[in-house]
Write an enzyme that holds these catalytic residues in place. Structure first.
Site, mmCIF file in Angstrom:
data_model
loop_
_atom_site.group_PDB
_atom_site.id
_atom_site.type_symbol
_atom_site.label_atom_id
_atom_site.label_comp_id
_atom_site.label_asym_id
_atom_site.label_seq_id
_atom_site.Cartn_x
_atom_site.Cartn_y
_atom_site.Cartn_z
ATOM 1 N N HIS A 118 -11.692 -56.212 125.437
ATOM 2 C CA HIS A 118 -13.156 -56.329 125.356
ATOM 3 C C HIS A 118 -13.570 -57.412 124.340
ATOM 4 O O HIS A 118 -14.684 -57.392 123.824
ATOM 5 C CB HIS A 118 -13.811 -55.001 124.987
ATOM 6 C CG HIS A 118 -13.311 -53.838 125.787
ATOM 7 N ND1 HIS A 118 -13.823 -53.507 127.024
ATOM 8 C CD2 HIS A 118 -12.308 -52.950 125.550
ATOM 9 C CE1 HIS A 118 -13.172 -52.464 127.505
ATOM 10 N NE2 HIS A 118 -12.241 -52.106 126.631
ATOM 11 N N SER A 138 -16.687 -85.280 117.196
ATOM 12 C CA SER A 138 -18.135 -85.286 117.368
ATOM 13 C C SER A 138 -18.698 -86.596 116.844
ATOM 14 O O SER A 138 -18.255 -87.105 115.815
ATOM 15 C CB SER A 138 -18.767 -84.108 116.613
ATOM 16 O OG SER A 138 -20.176 -84.255 116.536
#
Length: 481
Positions: A155, A285
């Site tokens: 999960h 970036s």
């Protein structure tokens, strides 16, 4: 006009390998048509039709198209609105002795469909060794890290520990399914062969004056010349588009695997436990110079999504065919077949590049284990106390209270998990104070993960890769961008 002024698919212009881009190029497509016309003429001549040696020789001499051949075909197609007849005309221009017998008895799908089956076969022959190589490299990685404990997640919440190598085996097992599926798709491929306009071979029966044996032999000879072991016994004008769906489904399933692996790697990069290769001068970036973005894995997820969705196109195209054939399959197959193979090829190049240089950070992994292991170890503490005579219910209640207190410190105050210190100070657990650290050893929480890795690699992986042993490459795929 410059190529920079017109749209090109990034699959071929930006990402694909040279050999896969060439396989689906116009030059290869139309050369294969010419080769098919030559094989047909050779077989027809062998069976007694009046085709001269000069015609065969001229066809053999002009299998490769020149720029002039392309120009002639383009002009003829503009007039006739029929690509096959345009190329029959262009071939006849350079092989005049054969002009009257090129495409004799055939329908357009003789060259288009048979060529596509050749491309499916060759494309899978290119992909399978690359997939075997990725599996081999990832298996070595799994064995290397078979003992390195790491947080497992269910999960997407911390669960029992596994190992880095065992997690890699989850990826490998799915890739083995893909290897099986693609191998089966490759081995199931047949040839359309020489079937005529609606698959009845009526035109060839007429050419051979009703001689059924010669028609069957013609089909067999051309199939053999094309390198196929058998031809489909039943076709319409086309081979069943179920075959395209079968092949593209296998490729699409691999696309989902690539997404799955890429997603896991992106999450691991975010937690700084594992990273894909990052080159010395690579920029993560344009604004944030410190960033090391998982661009390979992100590209893998992006292209895997595209490949997975092509299965729907193939199924829709198959189901939309009416009776002996409709032409609504043509345009979409020109897009989807090359796209599926180019995309699968690109994904394998990315996977190879990534698994060849995965970076693991054991110190970070261990720190994250220490943050969560106190909670996971509580069952061990309870069981040990019970073994020493304590009530399980009492032990459970004390652990519950201490766990909630420690959790509040972590969540509400941002402090470290101090559950172990609380246990070491609580009088109830005095009998095991000296054992707490040993009960916290991560190696005792990974079960048979290391043994599973070794057994899986030595048996299932080794057996699956045996046919590809000589074709597995040790080189690292370079990404085009």
């Amino acid at each position: 006009m410059s190529s920079n002024n017109i749209y090109q698919t990034p699959l071929s212009s930006r990402y694909a390998s040279k050999e896969m881009a060439e396989l689906f190029s116009p030059a290869m497509r139309f050369r294969t048509w010419r080769q098919l016309w030559l094989w047909l003429a050779m077989a027809e001549k062998q069976l007694g039709l009046p085709i001269s040696d000069e015609a065969i020789a001229q066809m053999e001499a002009h299998l490769d198209l020149t720029d002039e051949d392309f120009a002639v075909a383009a002009e003829e197609e503009k007039r006739r609105r029929h690509d096959v007849m345009a190329h029959v005309h262009a071939f006849g221009q350079v092989a005049p002795a054969a002009a009257g017998i090129i495409h004799w008895g055939a329908t357009s799908c003789y060259c288009t469909d048979n060529a596509d089956l050749i491309f499916l076969q060759k494309g899978l022959d290119m992909l399978l060794p690359k997939l075997a190589t990725v599996i081999d490299k990832l298996s070595k990685f799994a064995v290397e890290y078979k003992d390195l404990a790491t947080l497992g997640y269910t999960h997407y919440q911390p669960a029992q520990l596994t190992t880095v190598g065992k997690r890699a085996c989850l990826w490998i097992q799915d890739l083995l399914f893909d290897l099986r599926n693609l191998t089966r798709a490759r081995n199931d491929l047949g040839f359309r062969g020489v079937k005529g306009t609606t698959g009845t071979q009526a035109s060839f029966l007429a050419i051979f004056n009703g001689d059924h044996d010669k028609v069957q032999e013609l089909d067999r000879l051309v199939t053999k010349l094309a390198g196929f072991e058998y031809a489909y016994p039943i076709t319409s004008q086309t081979y069943s588009r179920k075959i395209d769906a079968d092949t593209i489904n296998a490729l699409s399933s691999f696309g989902a695997t690539a997404q799955r692996i890429g997603g896991d790697l992106r999450h691991l990069a975010a937690s700084k436990e594992m990273e894909e290769p990052f080159e010395k001068d690579q920029i993560g970036s344009s604004a944030m110079a410190y960033k090391r973005n998982p661009m390979r894995s992100e590209r893998m997820c992006s292209l895997g999504r595209h490949l997975s969705n092509l299965a729907k196109d193939a199924l829709d195209t198959y189901s939309a065919q009416w009776f002996e054939r409709t032409l609504d399959d043509s345009a979409i197959r020109r897009i989807d077949i090359p796209s599926s193979f180019l995309t699968a090829d690109i994904l394998l190049r990315i996977l190879d590049n990534v698994v060849s240089g995965l970076v693991v950070y054991p110190a970070v992994i261990n720190r994250r284990i220490k943050e969560e292991l106190p909670f996971m170890a509580t069952e061990n503490f309870i069981m040990r106390m019970v073994a020493l005579g304590a009530s399980r219910q009492d032990a459970h209640e004390v652990i519950r209270v201490l766990s909630h207190e420690a959790s509040a410190e972590v969540k509400m105050k941002g402090k470290d998990n101090d559950l172990i210190e609380r246990i070491k100070k609580h009088e109830f657990f005095r009998p095991i104070w000296g054992e707490v650290d040993s009960l916290m050893d991560p190696k005792t929480f990974v079960g048979r993960a290391p043994e599973q890795v070794v057994q899986f690699v030595e048996k299932e992986v080794k057996e699956a890769l045996a046919p590809w042993k000589e074709k597995i490459s040790g080189e690292v795929s370079e990404l085009n961008v």
